[in-house]
Write a protein that holds these residues in place. Structure first.
Motif, mmCIF file in Angstrom:
data_model
loop_
_atom_site.group_PDB
_atom_site.id
_atom_site.type_symbol
_atom_site.label_atom_id
_atom_site.label_comp_id
_atom_site.label_asym_id
_atom_site.label_seq_id
_atom_site.Cartn_x
_atom_site.Cartn_y
_atom_site.Cartn_z
ATOM 1 N N SER A 1 0.870 -1.182 0.000
ATOM 2 C CA SER A 1 0.000 0.000 0.000
ATOM 3 C C SER A 1 0.903 1.227 0.000
ATOM 4 N N LEU A 2 0.780 2.046 -1.025
ATOM 5 C CA LEU A 2 1.661 3.196 -1.189
ATOM 6 C C LEU A 2 1.285 4.319 -0.230
ATOM 7 N N ASN A 3 2.290 5.065 0.235
ATOM 8 C CA ASN A 3 2.004 6.262 1.016
ATOM 9 C C ASN A 3 1.869 7.464 0.086
ATOM 10 N N ARG A 4 1.586 8.620 0.656
ATOM 11 C CA ARG A 4 1.338 9.819 -0.147
ATOM 12 C C ARG A 4 2.552 10.210 -0.994
ATOM 13 N N GLN A 5 3.729 10.086 -0.414
ATOM 14 C CA GLN A 5 4.948 10.438 -1.141
ATOM 15 C C GLN A 5 5.192 9.493 -2.317
ATOM 16 N N GLN A 6 4.902 8.221 -2.120
ATOM 17 C CA GLN A 6 5.109 7.253 -3.189
ATOM 18 C C GLN A 6 4.099 7.441 -4.326
ATOM 19 N N ASP B 1 -6.579 8.060 -1.977
ATOM 20 C CA ASP B 1 -6.628 6.692 -1.491
ATOM 21 C C ASP B 1 -7.723 5.944 -2.238
ATOM 22 N N LYS C 1 -11.523 6.021 4.802
ATOM 23 C CA LYS C 1 -10.994 5.466 6.046
ATOM 24 C C LYS C 1 -11.891 4.360 6.584
ATOM 25 N N ASN D 1 -3.365 4.497 -3.680
ATOM 26 C CA ASN D 1 -2.374 3.740 -2.917
ATOM 27 C C ASN D 1 -2.277 2.286 -3.353
#
Length: 232
Positions: free
Chosen positions: A6-11, A149, A153, A179
């Protein structure tokens, strides 16, 4: 526990930055899109626009470079490239509305397979309307890229058959970066260009509120040893 990436915001921002071509004029919208400025390859000439009146925006300002009067759409201090210009809002919005932007990169609440975008208000009882320049950016650019995303959530899909929130633009979205995947909007369908390592199309479909179609050359998103995303 999940066994997929699962990618983060930066990725996510790194994936988007990789796809911006040489010579493009690009608006970075509020929120996650402003991160893209920090990941554009140094050797690639890209002209960044911010709706508050910057043309020629650089990376996030650090330390002695911070000037609190020079901020991006997310109110984060930024730098300027050589030759940058500062304008007031009427000229900045004329750039947005006049077809001068190659790309608008925006956040999103919901996207439909016909390209409809909802990104300015939800149905939450305490939601605060925040349209800003989103409508202008959604219809004024040649291509619209969305960063968000894949689910809320609470686990609810954000890629849907039909947007349930008020629309920002009709039929405007070209590609969605989440993500979990890169999804192109093609011929009224969500076509998966790339999928994170360890995830199956079935698992992605379970998290999506509209049918998904795999690209014939669908790639896998993995991470390098430095934690940067790559397509393999």
């Amino acid at each position: 526990m999940t066994d997929f990436l699962s990618l983060n915001r930066q990725q996510i921002a790194q994936l988007v930055a990789h796809d911006i071509p040489e010579g493009a004029t690009v608006n970075l919208g509020i929120g996650m899109p402003t991160l893209v400025a920090d990941y554009l390859p140094a050797e690639r000439e890209v002209l960044l626009h911010s709706e508050n009146g910057i043309l020629g925006m650089g990376q996030t300002a650090l330390d002695d470079d911070i000037d609190l009067d020079l901020i991006n759409a997310s109110r984060v201090p930024v730098t300027l490239l050589a030759g940058a210009s500062i304008t007031e809002h009427t000229i900045s919005f004329a750039m947005m509305r006049g077809g001068h932007l190659d790309f608008s990169i925006l956040g999103g609440f919901q996207v439909a397979p016909n390209g409809d975008l909802a990104n300015w208000i939800t149905d939450a009882h305490d939601a605060i309307p925040a349209i800003g320049g989103a409508m202008d950016l959604a219809v004024g650019a040649k291509r619209v890229l969305i960063m968000m995303d894949h689910t809320t959530k609470q686990g609810e899909p954000k890629l849907l058959d039909t947007c349930s929130y008020p629309l920002t633009g009709v039929g405007v979205v070209d590609t969605v970066y989440t993500n979990l995947a890169i999804v192109d909007v093609l011929d009224g369908k969500f076509t998966v260009r790339a999928l994170v390592q360890g995830m199956t199309m079935k698992q992605l479909q379970q998290r999506t509120g509209a049918p998904l179609y795999a690209s014939p050359d669908m790639k896998t998103i993995s991470l390098t040893h430095d934690g940067e995303p790559q397509l393999v």
